[in-house]
Design an enzyme around this catalytic site. Structure first.
Site, PDB file in Angstrom:
ATOM      1  NE  ARG A 105      46.398  61.338  39.138  1.00 55.75           N
ATOM      2  CZ  ARG A 105      45.979  62.036  38.086  1.00 55.75           C
ATOM      3  NH1 ARG A 105      45.018  61.564  37.314  1.00 55.75           N
ATOM      4  NH2 ARG A 105      46.531  63.199  37.781  1.00 55.75           N
ATOM      5  CG  HIS A 132      46.858  67.796  40.275  1.00 61.62           C
ATOM      6  ND1 HIS A 132      48.004  67.034  40.131  1.00 61.62           N
ATOM      7  CD2 HIS A 132      46.165  67.659  39.106  1.00 61.62           C
ATOM      8  CE1 HIS A 132      47.977  66.464  38.926  1.00 61.62           C
ATOM      9  NE2 HIS A 132      46.887  66.832  38.293  1.00 61.62           N
ATOM     10  CD  GLN A 135      47.616  70.294  35.395  1.00 62.43           C
ATOM     11  OE1 GLN A 135      47.518  69.097  35.166  1.00 62.43           O
ATOM     12  NE2 GLN A 135      47.917  71.172  34.438  1.00 62.43           N
ATOM     13  CG  ASP A 221      39.583  70.564  37.739  1.00 60.42           C
ATOM     14  OD1 ASP A 221      39.498  69.848  36.726  1.00 60.42           O
ATOM     15  OD2 ASP A 221      40.025  70.134  38.835  1.00 60.42           O
ATOM     16  CB  CYS A 261      44.321  70.545  35.199  1.00 58.03           C
ATOM     17  SG  CYS A 261      42.789  69.818  35.830  1.00 58.03           S
ATOM     18  NE  ARG A 289      51.144  67.570  35.130  1.00 59.57           N
ATOM     19  CZ  ARG A 289      50.242  66.634  35.456  1.00 59.57           C
ATOM     20  NH1 ARG A 289      49.024  66.707  34.961  1.00 59.57           N
ATOM     21  NH2 ARG A 289      50.541  65.658  36.309  1.00 59.57           N
TER      22      ARG A 289
HETATM   23  N1  NVA Z   1      40.095  67.883  40.104  1.00 60.22           N
HETATM   24  C1  NVA Z   1      40.261  66.814  39.147  1.00 60.22           C
HETATM   25  C2  NVA Z   1      41.589  66.949  38.460  1.00 60.22           C
HETATM   26  C3  NVA Z   1      41.845  65.894  37.396  1.00 60.22           C
HETATM   27  C4  NVA Z   1      43.203  66.035  36.778  1.00 60.22           C
HETATM   28  C5  NVA Z   1      40.165  65.463  39.856  1.00 60.22           C
HETATM   29  O1  NVA Z   1      40.687  65.347  40.971  1.00 60.22           O
HETATM   30  O2  NVA Z   1      39.551  64.556  39.315  1.00 60.22           O
HETATM   31  N1   CP Z   2      45.597  66.990  34.452  1.00 58.95           N
HETATM   32  C1   CP Z   2      45.827  65.709  34.796  1.00 58.95           C
HETATM   33  O1   CP Z   2      46.387  65.407  35.855  1.00 58.95           O
HETATM   34  O2   CP Z   2      45.440  64.804  33.863  1.00 58.95           O
HETATM   35  P1   CP Z   2      45.324  63.215  34.051  1.00 58.95           P
HETATM   36  O3   CP Z   2      44.206  62.963  35.018  1.00 58.95           O
HETATM   37  O4   CP Z   2      45.024  62.713  32.675  1.00 58.95           O
HETATM   38  O5   CP Z   2      46.629  62.712  34.571  1.00 58.95           O
END
Ligand code: NVA
Ligand code: CP
Length: 308
Positions: A105, A132, A135, A221, A261, A289
């Site tokens: 990540r 992502h 997800q 989101d 998500c 997930r």
């Molecule tokens: N779009 C959000 C998703 C978090 C799971 C982010 O990138 O922070």
């Molecule tokens: N939806 C998701 O990826 O959650 P986290 O940021 O908690 O991993």
């Protein structure tokens, strides 16, 4: 030697591969629910690299790997050499010699692409600024569980044209469903950013109500994704009318589900009435997930296997 299979974007798999992975996710989930051990990844090690925060992604990968018989190691930027300027190429060489699978990540998609290019083992994108895929893998699996085949259906995306939105667009093209996107002015989707160059599966709407009309799945989101915190106050003003509420759900298909998500901000991108209401499947979505990624890890490590 067959090339290593990575999962860096949703479009890395074909429709046929997704059909297989969803079938395996269901099989693995059902078996898990019956408390039957299944350890195809015995003795294998997953390394998880986090340069951004996470609850679900860390937990689902770590628990999932343990449930499949392997183990997972957590690394972050703060206390590994990754945060002190070690080249990604070098880190990839070393980490992939000590593990069997790596989940990352991070910020730029380029980083996971570079890591994969220097890795001896499969790499999974656990979220980048651009995509992502894990997800959306879970989201599509959840839709299929709840409502059946997604082909030909309509997903309404309300809010920011972010990593989730880009990934929905890729998924629509591969799995042949439609995405109606409504973003505030100035935040419009750039199809090229999603790796698409003009797709028939995507339509943009200025009015979020119009995007939701007749949709089978309404989703949104956070207004401000990780890494964009400096824009938070401005975004709060710009996105004020892009809150999924009961009126938007009312113009969607009667059987429509709501997904997010998570983490969610009630009163910002979605009302409490919707996310905690009867059409919301967010907890099933979050749980999936785990099951979807177990199928993903099994596929990346072992390829296709017969149901046992
Ligand atoms: N779009 C959000 C998703 C978090 C799971 C982010 O990138 O922070
Ligand atoms: N939806 C998701 O990826 O959650 P986290 O940021 O908690 O991993």
């Amino acid at each position: 030697m067959t090339p290593i299979k990575h999962y860096l974007q949703f479009k890395d798999f074909s429709r046929e591969e997704y059909e297989y992975v969803f079938e395996r996710a269901k099989w693995i989930k059902d078996k898990f629910k019956r408390y039957e051990p299944y350890h195809p990844l015995f003795d294998r090690t997953l390394v998880m690299i986090f340069e951004k925060a996470s609850t679900r992604t860390r937990l689902s990968f770590e628990a999932g790997m343990q449930q499949l018989g392997g183990s997972a190691i957590y690394l972050n930027t703060r206390d590994s050499q990754l945060g002190r300027g070690e080249p990604v190429e070098d880190a990839a060489q070393v980490i992939s010699r000590m593990s069997d699978l790596v989940m990352i990540r991070t910020f730029e998609q380029e980083m996971v692409e570079c890591f994969a290019a220097n890795s001896r083992v499969p790499i999974i994108n656990g979220l980048t600024n651009e995509y992502h895929p894990c997800q959306i893998l879970a989201d599509v699996f959840t839709f299929i569980e709840q409502r059946g085949c997604i082909q030909g259906k309509t997903v309404a995306w309300v809010g920011d044209s972010n990593n989730m939105c880009n990934t929905w667009l890729q998924a629509a093209e591969i799995l042949d469903f439609n995405v109606h996107v409504s973003t505030p002015p100035g935040y419009e989707v750039e199809p090229e950013r999603a790796g698409l160059y003009g797709t028939a599966n995507f339509e943009a709407f200025a009015d979020p109500m119009e995007a939701c009309k007749g949709a089978d799945l309404v989703t949104t989101d956070v207004w401000t994704s990780m890494g964009f915190e400096a824009e938070n106050e401005e975004r709060k003003k710009d996105f004020a009318d892009w809150c999924v509420d009961a009126e938007m759900m009312a113009v969607a298909n009667k059987e429509a589900v709501f997904m997010h998500c998570l983490p969610a901000h009630r009163g910002e991108e979605v009302t409490a009435e919707v996310i905690d209401g009867p059409q919301s499947v967010v907890w099933e979505e979050a749980e999936n997930r785990l099951h979807a990624q177990k199928a993903l890890m099994e596929y990346l490590m072992l390829g296709r296997i017969e149901a046992r």
